[in-house]
Design a protein around this motif. Sequence first.
Motif, PDB file in Angstrom:
ATOM      1  N   ILE B 140       0.848  -1.208   0.000  1.00 33.69           N
ATOM      2  CA  ILE B 140       0.000   0.000   0.000  1.00 33.69           C
ATOM      3  C   ILE B 140       0.877   1.250   0.000  1.00 33.69           C
ATOM      4  O   ILE B 140       0.677   2.151  -0.812  1.00 33.69           O
ATOM      5  CB  ILE B 140      -0.929   0.024   1.235  1.00 33.69           C
ATOM      6  CG1 ILE B 140      -1.708  -1.279   1.363  1.00 33.69           C
ATOM      7  CG2 ILE B 140      -1.875   1.222   1.186  1.00 33.69           C
ATOM      8  CD1 ILE B 140      -2.652  -1.546   0.247  1.00 33.69           C
ATOM      9  N   VAL B 141       1.849   1.281   0.922  1.00 30.08           N
ATOM     10  CA  VAL B 141       2.647   2.512   1.041  1.00 30.08           C
ATOM     11  C   VAL B 141       3.644   2.653  -0.105  1.00 30.08           C
ATOM     12  O   VAL B 141       4.185   3.732  -0.308  1.00 30.08           O
ATOM     13  CB  VAL B 141       3.391   2.582   2.396  1.00 30.08           C
ATOM     14  CG1 VAL B 141       2.427   2.671   3.545  1.00 30.08           C
ATOM     15  CG2 VAL B 141       4.321   1.421   2.565  1.00 30.08           C
ATOM     16  N   THR B 142       3.894   1.585  -0.851  1.00 29.37           N
ATOM     17  CA  THR B 142       4.794   1.723  -2.001  1.00 29.37           C
ATOM     18  C   THR B 142       4.044   2.140  -3.257  1.00 29.37           C
ATOM     19  O   THR B 142       4.626   2.239  -4.320  1.00 29.37           O
ATOM     20  CB  THR B 142       5.541   0.403  -2.264  1.00 29.37           C
ATOM     21  OG1 THR B 142       4.584  -0.640  -2.394  1.00 29.37           O
ATOM     22  CG2 THR B 142       6.488   0.078  -1.138  1.00 29.37           C
ATOM     23  N   LYS B 143       2.748   2.333  -3.107  1.00 30.92           N
ATOM     24  CA  LYS B 143       1.954   2.914  -4.190  1.00 30.92           C
ATOM     25  C   LYS B 143       1.859   4.422  -3.923  1.00 30.92           C
ATOM     26  O   LYS B 143       2.239   4.876  -2.837  1.00 30.92           O
ATOM     27  CB  LYS B 143       0.546   2.280  -4.200  1.00 30.92           C
ATOM     28  CG  LYS B 143       0.557   0.765  -4.362  1.00 30.92           C
ATOM     29  CD  LYS B 143       0.979   0.357  -5.754  1.00 30.92           C
ATOM     30  CE  LYS B 143       0.937  -1.136  -5.953  1.00 30.92           C
ATOM     31  NZ  LYS B 143       2.025  -1.882  -5.306  1.00 30.92           N
TER      32      LYS B 143
END
Lengths: 312, 707
Positions: B140-143
């Motif tokens: 999620i946070v790498t999007k």
Amino acid sequence: MTLTVDTEAVRIEHLSKVYKDFWGRDKVRALDDLSLTIHRGEVFGLLGPNGSGKSTTIKLLLGLIFPTAGSASILGHPAGSTVINERIGFLPEESYLYRFLTGEETLHFYGKLFKIPRKELNRRVPLLLDTVGLNTKDRKRKLREYSKGMARRIGLAQALINNPDLILLDEPTTGLDPIGTREMKDLILSLKQQGKTVLLCSHLLADVQDVCERITILFRGKMQTLGQVRDLLEVKDITQIQTKGMTPAQVDEMRQFLAKMGVSDTVVTHPTTTLEDLFMRIVRERTVNGPATPVGATPGNGHAGNGKPGAP
Amino acid sequence: MVSTLALNLSGSLSLHTPLALAGASSPYLPWIVASILIVGGLVAFGFDDVIRLHWRRIWAISSICQTESLRRRVLWVTPLAVIGVMVVAQLSRPGDPQDAIRQTTKFCLFASAMLVTVTAVILACTNLPREIENRVIFTIVTKPTTRLEIVIGKVLGFARVSGLIILIMGVFTLAYLELRTRYMVAQLRTQLAAEPADSPLRPMLQHYVTAGLLGTRSIEWPVDVQVFARPPQGPTRWMAGGQGQYFIVPFELSPADKELLTQAAQKGKVFITTTLFVEQHAPDEEESKAIKDMGLLKPKSSRVLGPALPTTAPAGPQIPPPEVAIRLLDESHRAFSGSADMGVGQIVDMEAPKDPAAESSGHLELSPELVARLVGAGRFYTQVNARTPATEYGASEHPVALYVPGAPLIFPPTDPSNPSHNAAPVFYSFPGRGGMRLTGHADGKGAVAAYRFRNVAVDTGGRDTVSLQMNLTIDRSGDFDARTGSLSEAVVEVINRTTGESSGPLRFSPETSRVSPLDVPVKFVAGGNFDVLLRGLTPGQWLGVQNESVSLVTADRSFVFNLAKSLFILWLLSLLVVIIAVFCSTFLSWPIAVVLTLLILLGHWGVDQLGDALKPGGGRNTALEFQFQDVSQTIIVSKGFDGLASMLRFISAFLPDVTQFPVMEDIERGVSIPPQKVGSSLGAVFCYGLPLLVFSYVILRKKEVAP
């Protein structure tokens, strides 16, 4: 070769990461003063044994953890910024996905995070699922029912949903069978052909050797070597001549000729294929000539498979 | 009983006294602080993220939270709650059909609230720690998702789940209540047909059949209630001796007053002086008994100002000389030590005036120690109790003053909101089980509770009458005999303060815990300014009266709309719960996050429940209960308790007040939930929830999500 900033996909400068304990004391130095540059369009390998700092480097590049010292930039932007995440695809070392979603739902969800229009998403999702080899039936199943190989495939698909410029693959072939491994490697090479940059992090050396142009080897958080794979592997004082269709008499003649030239320690052998090539050849032959109804474990009968319809 | 007086009435006292008003803070302060925290937090820590905020990502994340909850079969708990409600509703023993419906409404809403709160706490507390632990957060946070979108998405997602549960429970509540109501009204019709024409139950049955059991009304409450001996007329207010009636006057000492009192206490004397009209009558049987029990006819030794003077009592049965009892109370309405901690207060004889039509006066000398305490406190209350039976005491505008010989009298302070008037005395009677007690008299001359209604907007809908709702408690049965079937009786008089018209006596039969409707012609409430005077008619009976005992139905409303408002408030509560849970889960493991969420949620309410125990001076009382021999131990316990109390009060000031989410209290009584209460719930979410949401974002932004 002179490089400009425009040709850099990743620039890492003196990057260090120290994990601290509850009291703020240094516990583990996971990465120690790493500096390297990855060029656009190349497949770069990050090698090292377990605990060498490969995953830490990737986590730092993605902003999952913050560096203790040093800096990193991706495609000209500071690493970890949400702006640059638009152009990155990431496959973690295990497929950390929502297990209650189906394959299709997973890709739709990640597509929405990139604000991909619904229409485009409806077009792109089936294509990607085809690319990674998930059949129509499997893509409707929930991820908790997936085998490890299928989970890697859907993980790869979510990493490619935004058509990224830079793809970070952490142990991409873990859990894949030889066919899957080959397909993964083929996919990486096709990504390279499309001009994408791939950062491959693995300890399976054969995989890295097959696809990477340049590699670095990390050990205990420090960079040990960096360079072109060909250069690093080349044994400079041994010459290899390969030819086809020589008779034993001609081989003897060649030996005598080399002896006359003063060349000693000549070894003449037949080259061997790799185990992977042998396996692939047998499976392909079996698929073409085998019975119409597949036997053994297939996705359709509830067992794990490689995802290809009718695969043994 | 006296010792509990201050505790029971402290709430109403603070409403009536100008001193309390002076200390009130701006109602806009929480909004201002919350706005600063929200804007400041976002600008300082995440301006870029605010700009990048996109509804599609937020909605996607929230959809994931909802899908996960649904696929984990969270909604399966709703049928369990439904079955539970139906079982409890069938097993309960309501007083009448109306009570049955209201109890069922309460059960349904209580079950819904419990279900939603527990579900929200568990889901929201476990989600983020689990995603970090199993590393789903990596993807999620790498999007291109900001941490702000993650926090908002998760809050919205679980709020959607709560909304879904509330919707299901709301539909069930409505359907179940509708079915029960239809069944009961059919039964009531049968009962009404079988009831004799002169049955006292017919009006009630007819009312239920006509009005239905699911009615909802807009209600207006009186601004205050005071208990007098006589209906209030003219400037003098009367209280009756021997019936537990008293009045309270607030004092606030100026620096000059303090200096004067300090000097007077060192050199001379300081008195509390009370000036009252006194009228005595021949005691009836009950009063004679009280006089005897109190030993008021025995010869007494000299009091503060010497022996009691002769009274103006008529000849005949013996009437004791008039006395009052005076107590000085601190801000928490506890008696100052030295001011008669026990009993009704320090007894003061009332001097008979030379002119029988003039006021009598009584004086209480204050010890130097007590004066020092009053000076130290600055603010205090004087409680004057009407003590002598068969005696009525009339208080005019300034019934109490501080008196230093040779100096001007010190009167209570001027009202800050109206400087031309001094703080007037407020009249009460001692509390019983169900509120201030109102002693019944068959002749209609007993104590009277005066309810003041001001600026009431009445929507008659073309009707000639409006309905007063009387909700009294019968504290002591008196002469009521259940075996004879006679009902207890009370009388109400409505006086229109705009036109001066009086309705005359309107009799009704009060019942404990049951609302007695009373139709009043519209003209007596027209204009919205009127008084309702209430008296008990059953001899020896005590009616318990509170501010909410009398109300006016101003309009009929839809039950469905009222239920929707109640469920919306419940959803707002669940939203706050989710925000708190997400906040806790950003920095704690889920079990600890659950505990902290519950503490934050219930902390303010819990401290409120401790009530007066945590007010200043509580340490002293606690230490006294231990009866230490060593003074130092008493001091340690007292100071330790007070320190703990201060800390708890301080912490609770920063915690949300769940009583601002009145899900059940109005709808249970068939009262339309006023928009102000919905606004108050929205305000609580804004003033507490949104800043906490920003804190959650800031914490998550600084957090390394890779374990």
